[in-house]
Write a protein that holds these residues in place. Structure first.
Motif, short mmCIF file in Angstrom:
data_model
loop_
_atom_site.label_atom_id
_atom_site.label_comp_id
_atom_site.label_asym_id
_atom_site.label_seq_id
_atom_site.Cartn_x
_atom_site.Cartn_y
_atom_site.Cartn_z
N ALA A 191 0.81 -1.22 0.00
CA ALA A 191 0.00 0.00 0.00
C ALA A 191 0.85 1.28 0.00
CB ALA A 191 -0.95 -0.01 1.19
N LYS A 195 0.61 4.14 -2.95
CA LYS A 195 0.19 5.51 -2.61
C LYS A 195 1.25 6.53 -3.01
CE LYS A 195 -3.01 4.23 1.07
NZ LYS A 195 -3.33 4.29 2.51
N PHE A 241 -7.24 5.45 -2.93
CA PHE A 241 -6.54 4.96 -1.74
C PHE A 241 -7.42 3.99 -0.94
CE2 PHE A 241 -3.07 8.42 -1.04
CZ PHE A 241 -2.62 8.21 -2.33
N ASP A 245 -6.11 0.34 0.12
CA ASP A 245 -6.15 -0.17 1.49
C ASP A 245 -6.91 -1.48 1.58
OD1 ASP A 245 -4.65 1.90 2.56
OD2 ASP A 245 -6.41 3.15 2.99
N ALA A 249 -5.13 -5.07 2.49
CA ALA A 249 -5.51 -5.57 3.82
C ALA A 249 -5.63 -7.09 3.80
CB ALA A 249 -6.81 -4.94 4.27
N TRP A 262 -15.24 -3.90 0.28
CA TRP A 262 -15.23 -2.55 -0.31
C TRP A 262 -16.38 -2.39 -1.30
CZ3 TRP A 262 -14.27 -1.94 -5.63
CH2 TRP A 262 -14.20 -0.60 -6.08
#
Length: 299
Positions: A191, A195, A241, A245, A249, A262
């Motif tokens: 991640a 990013k 983002f 994430d 995860a 999500w």
């Protein structure tokens, strides 16, 4: 009188840099005991700070932002080459000492220094502009020995808050530098890598030996360089983002499963992935930030 001088005595463009003995004198003057909480490991080797400045490639057109200047080792090396150096220091004692150190060791350059006593994780463009004064140019480069426990969030925060930042060279824990510079498909990619790739192209810029710090850290250090680029066209950072994430995860899962929470369900995740042109059975570490941005747009 002896003709011998230490590394710390040699000047760099009108600045007398700090050597090991100078660092200890300043620390004793303050009664300073470096704390792990603030990630305080001070560089005391003049050759190292010269190398950092040289590798950063800053020049007289740059306004340099330095986070966590500590006792001023790197600050003194930056002042002769940059138009201005704006430092952000969370420790009020160190923030108060730095102007005196610069006035003593680089008096001709003292006017180039601005000090902001603040947490770099909370500081923004408005605060820096107010402290720099009317008409002052915003920072164009970040050059810093970052506290290792907050290096990643500090870098991402400053790139988000300061669009004027075009380049950076930061000293961080070696493993963090590896992660931030990692490319899709590599073991270190995660991640933080994705990013940072939203904002910039990152690269490893060399190791830093433990012996140049006081106190000596228990981890290896490395230099990370980056150059800002435009984000993926038409993409939303917060939405992208959020996908990053969620995907990392559960990085061992294929994306159809990792993004089910999500998207609302595995089927909805698969629909978004296919609409974005991404294989639902792929895993997060194979995707670029542009891939994540497309997924976010197709939720």
């Amino acid at each position: 009188m002896s003709d011998h001088v230490t590394d710390g005595d040699r000047s760099t463009g009108g600045a007398r840099l700090l050597g090991p003995a100078d660092v200890r004198v300043l620390a004793d003057r303050l009664g300073l005991r470096p704390t792990k909480k603030l990630g305080q490991n001070f560089v005391h080797d003049a050759n190292t700070v010269r190398r950092i400045v040289r590798t950063a490639g800053v020049d007289g057109d740059d306004v340099v932002l330095e986070v966590g200047p500590g006792l001023g080792s790197l600050t003194l090396a930056l002042l002769p080459v940059a138009a201005r150096v704006h430092v952000v220091e969370i420790d009020p004692v160190l923030a108060g000492l730095l102007p005196d150190t610069v006035a003593e060791r680089a008096p001709e350059l003292a006017g180039r220094l601005t000090v902001t006593g603040a947490d770099a994780m909370r500081v923004g463009a408005d605060r820096l502009a107010a402290d720099a004064g009317p008409g002052a140019a915003p920072p164009t480069a970040i050059v810093a020995n970052l506290p290792y426990n907050v290096a990643v969030p500090v870098i991402l925060h400053l790139l988000a808050e300061l669009p004027s930042l075009r380049t950076g060279l930061v000293m961080v824990q070696a493993e963090v530098a590896d992660r931030l510079a990692a490319r899709p498909g590599s073991r270190e990619y995660g991640a933080p890598s994705a990013k940072l790739a939203w904002y910039a192209d990152a690269r490893r810029a060399g190791p830093v030996p433990r012996a140049v710090f006081w106190p000596v850290p228990g981890v290896d250090s490395g230099l990370l360089g980056f150059t800002r680029h435009d984000p993926p066209p038409g993409a939303d950072r917060a939405a992208t983002f959020a996908v990053v994430d969620a995907a990392f995860a559960q990085r061992r899962k294929v994306l159809r499963g990792a993004l089910s929470g999500w998207a609302g369900s595995p089927a909805a995740a698969e629909q978004a992935l296919r609409a974005a042109g991404v294989d639902p059975t792929a895993r997060a570490e194979t995707l670029t930030v542009a891939d994540f941005a497309r997924i976010a747009r197709n939720r």
